[in-house]
Design a protein around this motif. Structure first.
Motif, PDB file in Angstrom:
ATOM      1  N   ALA A 160      -1.398  -4.172  -7.485  1.00 50.98           N
ATOM      2  CA  ALA A 160      -2.561  -3.273  -7.440  1.00 50.98           C
ATOM      3  C   ALA A 160      -3.819  -4.052  -7.075  1.00 50.98           C
ATOM      4  O   ALA A 160      -4.632  -3.583  -6.255  1.00 50.98           O
ATOM      5  N   ARG A 161      -3.988  -5.249  -7.655  1.00 58.97           N
ATOM      6  CA  ARG A 161      -5.152  -6.075  -7.317  1.00 58.97           C
ATOM      7  C   ARG A 161      -5.117  -6.503  -5.845  1.00 58.97           C
ATOM      8  O   ARG A 161      -6.138  -6.485  -5.160  1.00 58.97           O
ATOM      9  N   ALA A 162      -3.942  -6.881  -5.378  1.00 54.88           N
ATOM     10  CA  ALA A 162      -3.808  -7.298  -3.977  1.00 54.88           C
ATOM     11  C   ALA A 162      -4.116  -6.130  -3.041  1.00 54.88           C
ATOM     12  O   ALA A 162      -4.788  -6.302  -2.014  1.00 54.88           O
ATOM     13  N   MET A 163      -3.660  -4.952  -3.388  1.00 58.13           N
ATOM     14  CA  MET A 163      -3.936  -3.769  -2.554  1.00 58.13           C
ATOM     15  C   MET A 163      -5.436  -3.442  -2.572  1.00 58.13           C
ATOM     16  O   MET A 163      -6.012  -3.117  -1.527  1.00 58.13           O
ATOM     17  N   ALA A 164      -6.072  -3.550  -3.737  1.00 54.53           N
ATOM     18  CA  ALA A 164      -7.516  -3.307  -3.817  1.00 54.53           C
ATOM     19  C   ALA A 164      -8.272  -4.342  -2.997  1.00 54.53           C
ATOM     20  O   ALA A 164      -9.228  -4.011  -2.283  1.00 54.53           O
ATOM     21  N   ALA A 165      -7.835  -5.594  -3.063  1.00 52.69           N
ATOM     22  CA  ALA A 165      -8.479  -6.648  -2.267  1.00 52.69           C
ATOM     23  C   ALA A 165      -8.277  -6.390  -0.775  1.00 52.69           C
ATOM     24  O   ALA A 165      -9.193  -6.591   0.030  1.00 52.69           O
ATOM     25  N   LEU A 166      -7.096  -5.929  -0.392  1.00 51.08           N
ATOM     26  CA  LEU A 166      -6.833  -5.617   1.011  1.00 51.08           C
ATOM     27  C   LEU A 166      -7.713  -4.470   1.494  1.00 51.08           C
ATOM     28  O   LEU A 166      -8.296  -4.543   2.585  1.00 51.08           O
ATOM     29  N   VAL A 167      -7.841  -3.425   0.691  1.00 53.68           N
ATOM     30  CA  VAL A 167      -8.705  -2.300   1.052  1.00 53.68           C
ATOM     31  C   VAL A 167     -10.150  -2.767   1.179  1.00 53.68           C
ATOM     32  O   VAL A 167     -10.852  -2.408   2.132  1.00 53.68           O
ATOM     33  N   ASP A 168     -10.594  -3.598   0.241  1.00 52.91           N
ATOM     34  CA  ASP A 168     -11.963  -4.120   0.309  1.00 52.91           C
ATOM     35  C   ASP A 168     -12.143  -5.011   1.536  1.00 52.91           C
ATOM     36  O   ASP A 168     -13.168  -4.943   2.208  1.00 52.91           O
ATOM     37  N   LEU A 169     -11.153  -5.827   1.840  1.00 54.14           N
ATOM     38  CA  LEU A 169     -11.219  -6.690   3.019  1.00 54.14           C
ATOM     39  C   LEU A 169     -11.279  -5.849   4.298  1.00 54.14           C
ATOM     40  O   LEU A 169     -12.050  -6.154   5.206  1.00 54.14           O
ATOM     41  N   GLN A 170     -10.501  -4.781   4.349  1.00 54.72           N
ATOM     42  CA  GLN A 170     -10.536  -3.902   5.518  1.00 54.72           C
ATOM     43  C   GLN A 170     -11.917  -3.260   5.656  1.00 54.72           C
ATOM     44  O   GLN A 170     -12.445  -3.136   6.754  1.00 54.72           O
ATOM     45  N   ARG A 171     -12.504  -2.869   4.541  1.00 53.24           N
ATOM     46  CA  ARG A 171     -13.841  -2.279   4.568  1.00 53.24           C
ATOM     47  C   ARG A 171     -14.860  -3.297   5.078  1.00 53.24           C
ATOM     48  O   ARG A 171     -15.686  -3.003   5.935  1.00 53.24           O
ATOM     49  N   VAL A 194     -14.250  -5.969   6.918  1.00 55.32           N
ATOM     50  CA  VAL A 194     -13.989  -6.242   8.336  1.00 55.32           C
ATOM     51  C   VAL A 194     -14.579  -5.132   9.203  1.00 55.32           C
ATOM     52  O   VAL A 194     -15.187  -5.398  10.242  1.00 55.32           O
ATOM     53  N   ALA A 195     -14.418  -3.877   8.770  1.00 57.24           N
ATOM     54  CA  ALA A 195     -14.993  -2.764   9.526  1.00 57.24           C
ATOM     55  C   ALA A 195     -16.517  -2.858   9.544  1.00 57.24           C
ATOM     56  O   ALA A 195     -17.152  -2.635  10.587  1.00 57.24           O
ATOM     57  N   LEU A 196     -17.114  -3.203   8.404  1.00 65.48           N
ATOM     58  CA  LEU A 196     -18.570  -3.353   8.350  1.00 65.48           C
ATOM     59  C   LEU A 196     -19.044  -4.481   9.255  1.00 65.48           C
ATOM     60  O   LEU A 196     -20.036  -4.338   9.978  1.00 65.48           O
ATOM     61  N   VAL A 197     -18.334  -5.601   9.224  1.00 67.16           N
ATOM     62  CA  VAL A 197     -18.727  -6.747  10.059  1.00 67.16           C
ATOM     63  C   VAL A 197     -18.565  -6.402  11.540  1.00 67.16           C
ATOM     64  O   VAL A 197     -19.418  -6.734  12.361  1.00 67.16           O
ATOM     65  N   ALA A 198     -17.482  -5.710  11.887  1.00 69.17           N
ATOM     66  CA  ALA A 198     -17.280  -5.315  13.288  1.00 69.17           C
ATOM     67  C   ALA A 198     -18.380  -4.362  13.736  1.00 69.17           C
ATOM     68  O   ALA A 198     -18.933  -4.506  14.834  1.00 69.17           O
ATOM     69  N   ASN A 199     -18.718  -3.391  12.882  1.00 62.64           N
ATOM     70  CA  ASN A 199     -19.796  -2.461  13.212  1.00 62.64           C
ATOM     71  C   ASN A 199     -21.129  -3.201  13.318  1.00 62.64           C
ATOM     72  O   ASN A 199     -21.946  -2.921  14.204  1.00 62.64           O
ATOM     73  N   HIS A 200     -21.341  -4.152  12.421  1.00 60.73           N
ATOM     74  CA  HIS A 200     -22.566  -4.960  12.444  1.00 60.73           C
ATOM     75  C   HIS A 200     -22.664  -5.730  13.756  1.00 60.73           C
ATOM     76  O   HIS A 200     -23.713  -5.755  14.407  1.00 60.73           O
ATOM     77  N   ALA A 201     -21.566  -6.355  14.150  1.00 62.57           N
ATOM     78  CA  ALA A 201     -21.566  -7.131  15.390  1.00 62.57           C
ATOM     79  C   ALA A 201     -21.818  -6.229  16.598  1.00 62.57           C
ATOM     80  O   ALA A 201     -22.574  -6.598  17.506  1.00 62.57           O
TER      81      ALA A 201
END
Length: 177
Positions: A52-63, A65-72
Motif C-alpha cells: 500500500a505504501r509503495a502504491m501510494a508512493a507510485l501515485v505520488d511520483l506519477q503526480r 512527474v505530471a506536474l514537472v512535465a506540465n511545468h517544463a
C-alpha cells in the motif's frame, strides 16, 4: 507379611509422567504452531502495508512527474513567447533605426538646401541655415531617444512578463496537491 508389589505403582507413576510429558510437548507444539501462524499473519499484514505504501508512493511520483512535465511545458512556452517578443522588438529597433537615419538625412538635406538658398544674403541666411541644422539635429536626436526609450520599456515589460510567467509556473508546481 506380604510385600506390596512396587512395580505397579512405579509403572503408574512412570506412565503418568510419560503422559504428562507428552501432553506438555503437545501443548508446546500447539503454541509454536500458533506463534508461527501469528508470525505468518504479521508478515502478510506487513507485506500488505508495504504494498500500500509503495502504491501510494507510485501515485505520488506519477503526480509529481505530471506536474514537472506540465511545468517544463509551460516554462518552454514562456521562454518561446519571450524570444518571440524579443525578435519583434529587435525588428522594431531596426525599423526605428532606418526611420531615424531617413529623418536625419531628410533634415540634413533640408538644412543644405536652406544654406544654398541663403547664399544671396550670407549674414542673415547663414543664421537661418545654422538654426535649421541645429533644429534638424535636435529633432532627429529627440526622436531617436524617444523611440529608444519606448523600446527599452517594452523590453523590460517583456522580461517582466517572462519572470511573472516563470513565478506563476513555479508556484503551480510547488502548490500542495
Amino acid at each position: 507379611m506380604i510385600l506390596p508389589d512396587l512395580k505397579t505403582p512405579l509403572l503408574w507413576a512412570l506412565g503418568l509422567g510419560l503422559v504428562a510429558a507428552l501432553a506438555t510437548a503437545g501443548i508446546e507444539r500447539t503454541r509454536a504452531a500458533g506463534a508461527r501462524a501469528d508470525l505468518a499473519s504479521e508478515k502478510a499484514d506487513r507485506a500488505k502495508e508495504n504494498t500500500a505504501r509503495a502504491m501510494a508512493a507510485l501515485v505520488d511520483l506519477q503526480r509529481v512527474v505530471a506536474l514537472v512535465a506540465n511545468h517544463a511545458k509551460t516554462q518552454q512556452e514562456n521562454v518561446n513567447a519571450f524570444e518571440t517578443r524579443l525578435k519583434t522588438l529587435d525588428d522594431r529597433r531596426r525599423t526605428v533605426a532606418a526611420e531615424r537615419d531617413r529623418l536625419r538625412k531628410q533634415y540634413n538635406d533640408f538644412a543644405a538646401r536652406d544654406r544654398d538658398q541663403a547664399a544671396a544674403d550670407p549674414a542673415a541666411c547663414q543664421r537661418v541655415a545654422d538654426r535649421s541644422a541645429v533644429l534638424a539635429a535636435m529633432a532627429a536626436r529627440s526622436r531617436e531617444l524617444l523611440e529608444g526609450g519606448r523600446l527599452v520599456v517594452e523590453g523590460r515589460d517583456n522580461e517582466v512578463r517572462l519572470l511573472l510567467g516563470t513565478v506563476k509556473n513555479d508556484r503551480a508546481l510547488l502548490a500542495p496537491p
